[in-house]
Structure formats: C-alpha cells, structure tokens
Design a protein around this motif. Structure first.
Motif, PDB file in Angstrom:
ATOM      1  N   GLN A 183       0.894  -1.247  -0.017  1.00  0.00           N
ATOM      2  CA  GLN A 183      -0.111   0.129   0.044  1.00  0.00           C
ATOM      3  C   GLN A 183       0.949   1.157  -0.052  1.00  0.00           C
ATOM      4  N   GLN A 184       1.919   1.103   0.855  1.00  0.00           N
ATOM      5  CA  GLN A 184       2.858   2.502   0.696  1.00  0.00           C
ATOM      6  C   GLN A 184       3.496   2.763  -0.518  1.00  0.00           C
ATOM      7  N   PHE A 185       3.987   1.929  -1.256  1.00  0.00           N
ATOM      8  CA  PHE A 185       4.637   2.119  -2.430  1.00  0.00           C
ATOM      9  C   PHE A 185       3.734   2.032  -3.659  1.00  0.00           C
ATOM     10  N   GLY A 186       2.694   1.056  -3.709  1.00  0.00           N
ATOM     11  CA  GLY A 186       1.873   0.846  -4.703  1.00  0.00           C
ATOM     12  C   GLY A 186       0.746   1.652  -4.843  1.00  0.00           C
ATOM     13  N   ARG A 187       0.489   2.456  -3.673  1.00  0.00           N
ATOM     14  CA  ARG A 187      -0.717   3.356  -3.754  1.00  0.00           C
ATOM     15  C   ARG A 187      -0.456   4.698  -3.207  1.00  0.00           C
ATOM     16  N   VAL A 188       0.132   4.970  -2.073  1.00  0.00           N
ATOM     17  CA  VAL A 188       0.252   6.034  -1.546  1.00  0.00           C
ATOM     18  C   VAL A 188       1.474   6.861  -2.055  1.00  0.00           C
ATOM     19  N   LEU A 189       2.707   6.280  -2.450  1.00  0.00           N
ATOM     20  CA  LEU A 189       3.678   6.920  -2.912  1.00  0.00           C
ATOM     21  C   LEU A 189       3.573   7.226  -4.426  1.00  0.00           C
ATOM     22  N   ARG A 190       2.796   5.881  -5.178  1.00  0.00           N
ATOM     23  CA  ARG A 190       2.554   6.122  -6.735  1.00  0.00           C
ATOM     24  C   ARG A 190       1.579   7.098  -6.799  1.00  0.00           C
ATOM     25  N   ARG A 191       0.670   7.426  -6.009  1.00  0.00           N
ATOM     26  CA  ARG A 191      -0.351   8.519  -6.090  1.00  0.00           C
ATOM     27  C   ARG A 191      -0.033   9.676  -5.805  1.00  0.00           C
ATOM     28  N   GLY A 192       1.128   9.806  -4.637  1.00  0.00           N
ATOM     29  CA  GLY A 192       1.384  11.223  -4.262  1.00  0.00           C
ATOM     30  C   GLY A 192       0.504  11.669  -3.064  1.00  0.00           C
ATOM     31  N   LEU A 193      -0.028  10.599  -2.325  1.00  0.00           N
ATOM     32  CA  LEU A 193      -1.027  10.979  -1.217  1.00  0.00           C
ATOM     33  C   LEU A 193      -0.482  11.270   0.009  1.00  0.00           C
ATOM     34  N   ASP A 194      -1.331  11.875   0.928  1.00  0.00           N
ATOM     35  CA  ASP A 194      -0.871  12.108   2.299  1.00  0.00           C
ATOM     36  C   ASP A 194       0.340  12.859   2.667  1.00  0.00           C
ATOM     37  N   GLY A 195       0.689  13.607   1.360  1.00  0.00           N
ATOM     38  CA  GLY A 195       1.805  14.842   1.822  1.00  0.00           C
ATOM     39  C   GLY A 195       3.021  13.879   1.397  1.00  0.00           C
ATOM     40  N   VAL A 196       3.190  12.550   1.034  1.00  0.00           N
ATOM     41  CA  VAL A 196       4.366  11.814   0.806  1.00  0.00           C
ATOM     42  C   VAL A 196       5.257  12.558  -0.352  1.00  0.00           C
ATOM     43  N   ASP A 197       4.785  13.480  -0.990  1.00  0.00           N
ATOM     44  CA  ASP A 197       5.852  14.128  -1.890  1.00  0.00           C
ATOM     45  C   ASP A 197       6.013  15.514  -1.636  1.00  0.00           C
ATOM     46  N   VAL A 198       5.691  16.213  -0.389  1.00  0.00           N
ATOM     47  CA  VAL A 198       6.007  17.259  -0.144  1.00  0.00           C
ATOM     48  C   VAL A 198       7.439  17.372   0.198  1.00  0.00           C
ATOM     49  N   MET A 199       8.135  18.589  -0.215  1.00  0.00           N
ATOM     50  CA  MET A 199       9.747  18.786  -0.077  1.00  0.00           C
ATOM     51  C   MET A 199       9.778  19.931   0.793  1.00  0.00           C
ATOM     52  N   SER A 200      10.917  19.953   1.546  1.00  0.00           N
ATOM     53  CA  SER A 200      11.246  21.151   2.485  1.00  0.00           C
ATOM     54  C   SER A 200      12.756  21.321   2.638  1.00  0.00           C
ATOM     55  N   ASP A 201      13.046  22.446   3.330  1.00  0.00           N
ATOM     56  CA  ASP A 201      14.444  22.777   3.718  1.00  0.00           C
ATOM     57  C   ASP A 201      14.670  22.718   5.177  1.00  0.00           C
ATOM     58  N   ASP A 202      13.857  22.172   5.768  1.00  0.00           N
ATOM     59  CA  ASP A 202      13.828  22.158   7.322  1.00  0.00           C
ATOM     60  C   ASP A 202      15.023  21.452   7.850  1.00  0.00           C
ATOM     61  N   VAL A 203      15.559  20.441   7.249  1.00  0.00           N
ATOM     62  CA  VAL A 203      16.844  20.057   7.498  1.00  0.00           C
ATOM     63  C   VAL A 203      17.862  20.974   7.754  1.00  0.00           C
ATOM     64  N   SER A 204      17.973  21.624   6.533  1.00  0.00           N
ATOM     65  CA  SER A 204      19.054  22.881   6.268  1.00  0.00           C
ATOM     66  C   SER A 204      18.890  23.840   7.414  1.00  0.00           C
ATOM     67  N   ARG A 205      17.741  24.233   7.475  1.00  0.00           N
ATOM     68  CA  ARG A 205      17.238  25.451   8.449  1.00  0.00           C
ATOM     69  C   ARG A 205      17.569  25.037   9.919  1.00  0.00           C
ATOM     70  N   ILE A 206      17.517  23.955  10.247  1.00  0.00           N
ATOM     71  CA  ILE A 206      17.402  23.445  11.714  1.00  0.00           C
ATOM     72  C   ILE A 206      19.013  23.157  11.945  1.00  0.00           C
ATOM     73  N   THR A 207      19.549  22.346  11.096  1.00  0.00           N
ATOM     74  CA  THR A 207      20.909  22.114  11.669  1.00  0.00           C
ATOM     75  C   THR A 207      22.157  22.732  10.838  1.00  0.00           C
ATOM     76  N   GLY A 208      21.771  23.668   9.977  1.00  0.00           N
ATOM     77  CA  GLY A 208      22.725  24.503   9.290  1.00  0.00           C
ATOM     78  C   GLY A 208      23.550  23.862   8.264  1.00  0.00           C
ATOM     79  N   THR A 209      23.321  22.509   7.982  1.00  0.00           N
ATOM     80  CA  THR A 209      23.821  21.708   6.766  1.00  0.00           C
ATOM     81  C   THR A 209      22.866  20.998   6.034  1.00  0.00           C
ATOM     82  N   ALA A 210      23.255  21.059   4.627  1.00  0.00           N
ATOM     83  CA  ALA A 210      22.226  20.362   3.668  1.00  0.00           C
ATOM     84  C   ALA A 210      22.154  19.023   4.153  1.00  0.00           C
ATOM     85  N   PRO A 211      20.855  18.370   3.751  1.00  0.00           N
ATOM     86  CA  PRO A 211      20.808  17.097   3.810  1.00  0.00           C
ATOM     87  C   PRO A 211      21.673  16.194   2.581  1.00  0.00           C
ATOM     88  N   ARG A 212      22.147  14.972   2.959  1.00  0.00           N
ATOM     89  CA  ARG A 212      23.005  14.475   1.955  1.00  0.00           C
ATOM     90  C   ARG A 212      22.236  13.817   0.627  1.00  0.00           C
TER      91      ARG A 212
END
Length: 290
Positions: free
Chosen positions: A246-275
C-alpha cells in the motif's frame, strides 16, 4: 546543570544514531531499552540506561523520572499505536516538560499503512498532551533500500511506485535534526518536514544509485501484488508486506498524504544540507554491492 534527554528505540536506526550524536556531544542522555543485556552494553559505553517496555506505562514512567526532554521513537509493529500512547502517557505522568515524536511524512488518520495511521494517532496525543512538543515528519528512509541489495547487485532497482516521487532522506540527517531539536527551545509547537535534497522517482533513485555505486542500476517496475510476494519471500510478516504494498503501490505512486512534499527544514534547523542518495550509496557500497 544540563537537561537530561531520554530516548526510546535506541537499538534501531534513527534512535541509535541520535543517541550516539548526543552522547558524543557531551549531552546528558538516557537510553530506555527492553533488555538487560542492551542496558549493560550501553552502560559500558558510559550511557545511562534504564529498563522499560513500551507496553508498560508504569515502568516507562519510572524510566522517565527526572527527564527534561523525551524523544519518543516507536518501532514498526502491530502495537505501534498503543506503544505511542504509552509513551505520551508516561511522559505526562513523569512530568517531562518536552516531548519530541518521530512521526512520518505520510502520517494520516485513514492511511492504509498501519505505521502511518499509528503515527497520526500518536501525533494527536502529543499535540493534546499539555507538554511542550515537536513532531518530526521524515520522508522515506534511504536505509530502506538496503533490502533490495540482492537485486541492486544484479543491476536492478525493483519498485512498485510508478512515477511517484518522495524526498528520500539519509537517517543520519534525521538524527542530526532530532539532536538539534532536542537541545534547543526554539522548536516547540512545530512539525518540521524532513527530506533529502531532491524528490526522486524510481528512475531518479536508480540514477543516484548508479552514480554512487559506479555501475549501472536500472529501475524495474513490479505490479504491487508481485512486489508484496517478493517482500513476503524475504521473510516480512504478511501484515507488514501488505502495508508496504500500500505504501509504495498506492500512497507513494499517487502522491497521497503529503508523501511528495519537499522542505528545507533539515538545512534550516541544522545549518547543514541533507546528503544526496548518491552520497549515501557510495558510503553504503559494502552493503549494496558485496
């Protein structure tokens, strides 16, 4: 006097890495574990360890006595929602001022994945707890690609996500963010979304694996029921295999429940970009290629 930070789930990925970061920084950290041998190994490293099961509110309350900040990490299981509730109740009873919950980027009340629905229930309890709180919403873990190593060695990345995208993240970056939040008063009442640097579909993942491993890896789309059968053949319990389908074949495939939302919160909070995934793959070449 420094604040005491308690963490559950320290024998797992994010909890263990967060514990290591905080301990290395000199923080007063307390590990809450289920088994005496786990506690003994932690004490040998100089870590305060207390015994408590997430199913036992009384024992967990005692383990949290004197704690100032609590990182609640619950393992994926059929009792995850109940254990999340036990963690919140114990924190309230022990008088812990601040709680940080490791939720999910796809936490949703009616999610077809048991762990996402459980995370949503715990999130609600955290918000209503009366404690100062922060809820972390990480995207898909790069470490979840390791079980695909046998196929990756043969040059294939098996998936059932279609063109669905997610901001796959290194769990080291989740731990870095958790450690920063746990040692600051600046994030109360917030829900950071933790992602890697790029939203990747299956072709993007295969491309990043190719770049990091130095050999061609091609995406191989499987029907979701075939994907579930492959996962089951690898020893995953039926309920979890269906959740992954369900996670990969439905939710991720269809972009449900905010699974495809992007953010810069890691960089903002830690001061270092995510790898990037290619950096992660290069670092995990031994696991993926040997």
């Amino acid at each position: 006097m420094t604040d005491t930070i308690a963490i559950t789930g320290v024998t797992g990925d994010v909890g263990g890495k967060t514990l290591a970061l905080l301990h290395a920084s000199g923080a007063d950290v307390r590990a809450v574990v289920r088994r005496s041998e786990q506690a003994d190994r932690l004490r040998e490293r100089g870590v305060d360890a207390r015994l408590a099961d997430l199913d036992d509110v009384d024992a967990l309350t005692r383990a949290l006595d004197g704690v100032d900040r609590f990182f609640l990490v619950t393992p994926v299981s059929e009792r995850q929602a109940e254990q999340g509730e036990a963690g919140v109740r114990a924190a309230q009873r022990a008088g812990v001022p601040r709680i940080v919950h490791l939720s999910g980027g796809d936490a949703a009340e009616h999610s077809p994945m048991p762990w996402a629905a459980a995370a949503w229930r715990t999130d609600r309890l955290v918000r209503e707890s009366g404690l100062a709180w922060t809820i972390l919403h990480p995207s898909a873990f790069m470490t979840n690609l390791v079980p695909s190593a046998p196929a990756i060695r043969r040059g294939w990345y098996p998936h059932t996500t279609g063109r669905g995208r997610a901001g796959w993240i290194d769990t080291v970056d989740i731990a870095r963010t958790a450690a920063a939040v746990l040692t600051s008063d600046d994030h109360d009442g917030t829900e950071p979304v933790l992602t890697g640097p790029r939203a990747l579909d299956a072709a993007g993942i295969a491309g990043e694996l190719s770049a990091g491993l130095g050999r061609r890896v091609r995406p191989l789309h499987l029907p979701s029921r075939v994907y579930r059968a492959v996962v089951r053949a690898g020893g995953v319990p039926a309920w979890q295999a269906e959740g992954l389908r369900q996670q990969f074949g439905r939710v991720l495939r269809r972009g449900l429940d905010g699974v495809d939302v992007m953010s810069d919160d890691v960089s903002r909070i830690t001061g270092t970009a995510p790898r990037s995934l290619r950096e992660w793959a290069a670092d995990h070449r031994g696991e993926l290629m040997e």
